[in-house]
Scaffold this motif. Structure first.
Motif, PDB file in Angstrom:
ATOM      1  N   LYS A 133     -26.638  65.012 -61.965  1.00 23.47           N
ATOM      2  CA  LYS A 133     -26.069  66.236 -61.386  1.00 23.47           C
ATOM      3  C   LYS A 133     -26.775  67.470 -61.955  1.00 23.47           C
ATOM      4  O   LYS A 133     -27.090  68.419 -61.245  1.00 23.47           O
ATOM      5  CB  LYS A 133     -24.559  66.273 -61.674  1.00 23.47           C
ATOM      6  CG  LYS A 133     -23.833  67.449 -61.068  1.00 23.47           C
ATOM      7  CD  LYS A 133     -23.761  67.361 -59.554  1.00 23.47           C
ATOM      8  CE  LYS A 133     -23.494  68.729 -58.968  1.00 23.47           C
ATOM      9  NZ  LYS A 133     -23.647  68.795 -57.529  1.00 23.47           N
ATOM     10  N   GLU A 138     -26.942  65.413 -55.690  1.00 23.22           N
ATOM     11  CA  GLU A 138     -25.533  65.295 -55.330  1.00 23.22           C
ATOM     12  C   GLU A 138     -25.080  63.905 -55.778  1.00 23.22           C
ATOM     13  O   GLU A 138     -25.680  62.894 -55.394  1.00 23.22           O
ATOM     14  CB  GLU A 138     -25.348  65.447 -53.814  1.00 23.22           C
ATOM     15  CG  GLU A 138     -25.395  66.885 -53.324  1.00 23.22           C
ATOM     16  CD  GLU A 138     -24.385  67.785 -54.041  1.00 23.22           C
ATOM     17  OE1 GLU A 138     -23.256  67.320 -54.299  1.00 23.22           O
ATOM     18  OE2 GLU A 138     -24.734  68.927 -54.370  1.00 23.22           O
ATOM     19  N   GLY A 140     -21.773  61.120 -56.779  1.00 21.87           N
ATOM     20  CA  GLY A 140     -20.369  60.734 -56.719  1.00 21.87           C
ATOM     21  C   GLY A 140     -20.120  59.568 -57.657  1.00 21.87           C
ATOM     22  O   GLY A 140     -21.034  58.788 -57.949  1.00 21.87           O
ATOM     23  N   ARG A 173     -13.464  67.044 -57.526  1.00 26.37           N
ATOM     24  CA  ARG A 173     -14.761  67.458 -58.076  1.00 26.37           C
ATOM     25  C   ARG A 173     -14.609  67.805 -59.547  1.00 26.37           C
ATOM     26  O   ARG A 173     -13.637  68.408 -59.953  1.00 26.37           O
ATOM     27  CB  ARG A 173     -15.246  68.710 -57.348  1.00 26.37           C
ATOM     28  CG  ARG A 173     -15.730  68.401 -55.954  1.00 26.37           C
ATOM     29  CD  ARG A 173     -17.078  69.006 -55.766  1.00 26.37           C
ATOM     30  NE  ARG A 173     -17.535  68.924 -54.406  1.00 26.37           N
ATOM     31  CZ  ARG A 173     -18.817  68.843 -54.089  1.00 26.37           C
ATOM     32  NH1 ARG A 173     -19.729  68.835 -55.041  1.00 26.37           N
ATOM     33  NH2 ARG A 173     -19.197  68.799 -52.850  1.00 26.37           N
ATOM     34  N   GLY A 177     -19.370  69.623 -60.428  1.00 25.29           N
ATOM     35  CA  GLY A 177     -19.471  69.303 -59.001  1.00 25.29           C
ATOM     36  C   GLY A 177     -19.675  67.834 -58.661  1.00 25.29           C
ATOM     37  O   GLY A 177     -19.971  67.497 -57.520  1.00 25.29           O
ATOM     38  N   LYS A 179     -18.510  64.359 -57.482  1.00 24.37           N
ATOM     39  CA  LYS A 179     -17.342  63.914 -56.723  1.00 24.37           C
ATOM     40  C   LYS A 179     -16.776  62.651 -57.373  1.00 24.37           C
ATOM     41  O   LYS A 179     -17.536  61.744 -57.701  1.00 24.37           O
ATOM     42  CB  LYS A 179     -17.730  63.602 -55.279  1.00 24.37           C
ATOM     43  CG  LYS A 179     -18.140  64.828 -54.496  1.00 24.37           C
ATOM     44  CD  LYS A 179     -18.538  64.452 -53.092  1.00 24.37           C
ATOM     45  CE  LYS A 179     -19.009  65.691 -52.348  1.00 24.37           C
ATOM     46  NZ  LYS A 179     -19.580  65.354 -51.033  1.00 24.37           N
TER      47      LYS A 179
END
Ligand SMILES: Nc1ncnc2c1ncn2[C@@H]1O[C@H](COP(=O)(O)OP(=O)(O)OP(=O)(O)O)[C@@H](O)[C@H]1O
Ligand SMILES: [Mg+2]
Length: 369
Positions: A133, A138, A140, A173, A177, A179
């Protein structure tokens, strides 16, 4: 033909509606992925095919999107058709594109496994997620360990996830940020023990993947409970994994325990990206000497024995325990975690390239794409 999957759209159950009125033809096609970059190609192909038919005066092609459930059913149906007797995820005869069906916007899905409990899977998962990150990807984290709230806790997320406008669950989040979705965020009291039986484990894990709006991610890391029980098996069978990372610690008495997990991955045809040895040694804060608390580090030797790449040895570090307790693991960075994340990036990219060879779509795992 679906340009990405390479099969007929009839076989893929994508043709939703055909209407013909006085030579005016209307066709509705359900795309497997919303905003599919190849939708225009598909539309044009259908138009030109229909135009060639006798008596056609005009043709209009519209598109909708399959629901997640339809998509999952389709995937299972195609897999069963291709290899009715093989339990493997990509048994003989499955066209490579089918593996892409369940991926939606996810580029690289990687599970973290171990033979034994408490070796630091959740730490490795959350530290790698934080590192990726930080570099602009991005990311998760799907917590497939239904027994405890560790991922949510170390990443400092709490509160209940809510349903978005389309009915899918919006993941929480973290501060930076990342997820996060965990069943422990949904339970009324995460400290109450829940008896998860096989079929429930199966359905909860599928929901965490299919009913959560993960959006576009470069990496989805899946944190597993230890061993080879129902939960890891479900993840292997029902998520389109690109690879696994094996975590071990020098306390593991027999390499047999690790090899069990490794063999499960091999059996299910999921590529193993490599082995991380956690809690490998302690660095003396005074003199910097390496102290091997649990005997000599054996990760590298074990990796060779099992024929796996060795990704690195992570020392015992009091900062890890402290930041985990405070829900601030995102603040942890170390050269070894960065180098493991680098290896992961390189190996995962190669993996995705191999999987998509011959497919007319450019998968990229660089930030900003
Ligand atoms: N390298 C390390 N240095 C210090 N503490 C660590 C290290 N790695 C993990 N820990 C701590 O050890 C404990 C167990 O780690 P973790 O929860 O990540 O293990 P796990 O393999 O996910 O466990 P489980 O099998 O129960 O899911 C945690 O309290 C964690 O903060
Ligand atoms: Mg864990």
């Amino acid at each position: 033909m679906d340009p990405e999957i390479g099969r007929s759209i009839v076989e893929l159950k994508m043709v939703r509606d055909i209407n013909m009125d006085n030579g005016n033809v209307y066709v509705n096609i359900a795309l497997t992925v919303a905003h599919c970059p190849l939708a225009k190609t598909l539309q044009a192909d259908v138009e030109s095919a229909v135009r060639k038919l006798e008596g056609v005066r005009s043709i209009k092609v519209e598109t909708t999107t399959m629901s997640r459930k339809e998509l999952e059913e389709l995937k299972l149906h195609l897999q069963a058709q291709a290899s009715p007797s093989s339990p493997s995820k990509s048994g003989a005869g499955v066209a490579p594109g089918i593996e892409r069906l369940g991926k939606r916007g996810l580029r690289s899905i990687i599970a973290i496994i171990s033979g034994k409990g408490g070796v630091g899977k959740s730490f490795v998962t959350s530290a790698l997620a934080s590192d990726l990150k930080r570099r602009g990807y991005e990311v998760g984290v799907l917590d497939a360990d239904l027994t405890g709230p560790s991922i949510a806790k170390v990443l400092g997320v709490s509160g209940k996830p809510f349903k978005g406008p389309g009915g899918s669950i919006v993941p929480l989040r973290t501060r930076t940020g990342i997820k996060v979705m965990s069943i422990n965020l949904v339970l009324e009291d995460p400290s109450m023990p829940v008896v998860w039986r096989g079929p429930i484990v199966n359905s909860v894990i599928r929901q965490l993947y299919w009913e959560v709006d993960w959006g576009d991610l470069h990496y989805l890391l899946v944190d597993l409970p230890p061993g080879t029980s129902d939960a890891p098996l479900t993840v292997f069978q029902s998520l389109p994994l690109d690879g696994v990372i094996v975590v071990s610690s020098p306390q593991e008495l027999a390499s047999m325990i690790v090899s069990k997990a490794v063999n499960m991955a091999k059996k299910m045809d999921v590529p193993i990206l490599g082995l991380v040895e956690n809690m490998s040694y302690l660095k003396c804060p005074g003199c910097g000497e390496r102290i091997s608390l649990f005997g000599d580090p054996k990760g590298e030797k074990l990796a060779v024995e099992l024929g796996l790449p060795f990704l690195g040895a992570v020392p015992l570090d009091p900062a890890i325990a402290r930041l985990s307790d405070q829900g601030r693991i995102e603040d942890y960075s170390s050269p070894i975690i960065a180098s493991i994340a680098d290896e992961l990036r390189i190996r995962a990219t190669k993996q995705v390239e191999q999987l998509t060879q011959g497919l007319p779509i450019a998968w990229s795992v660089e930030p900003g794409h």
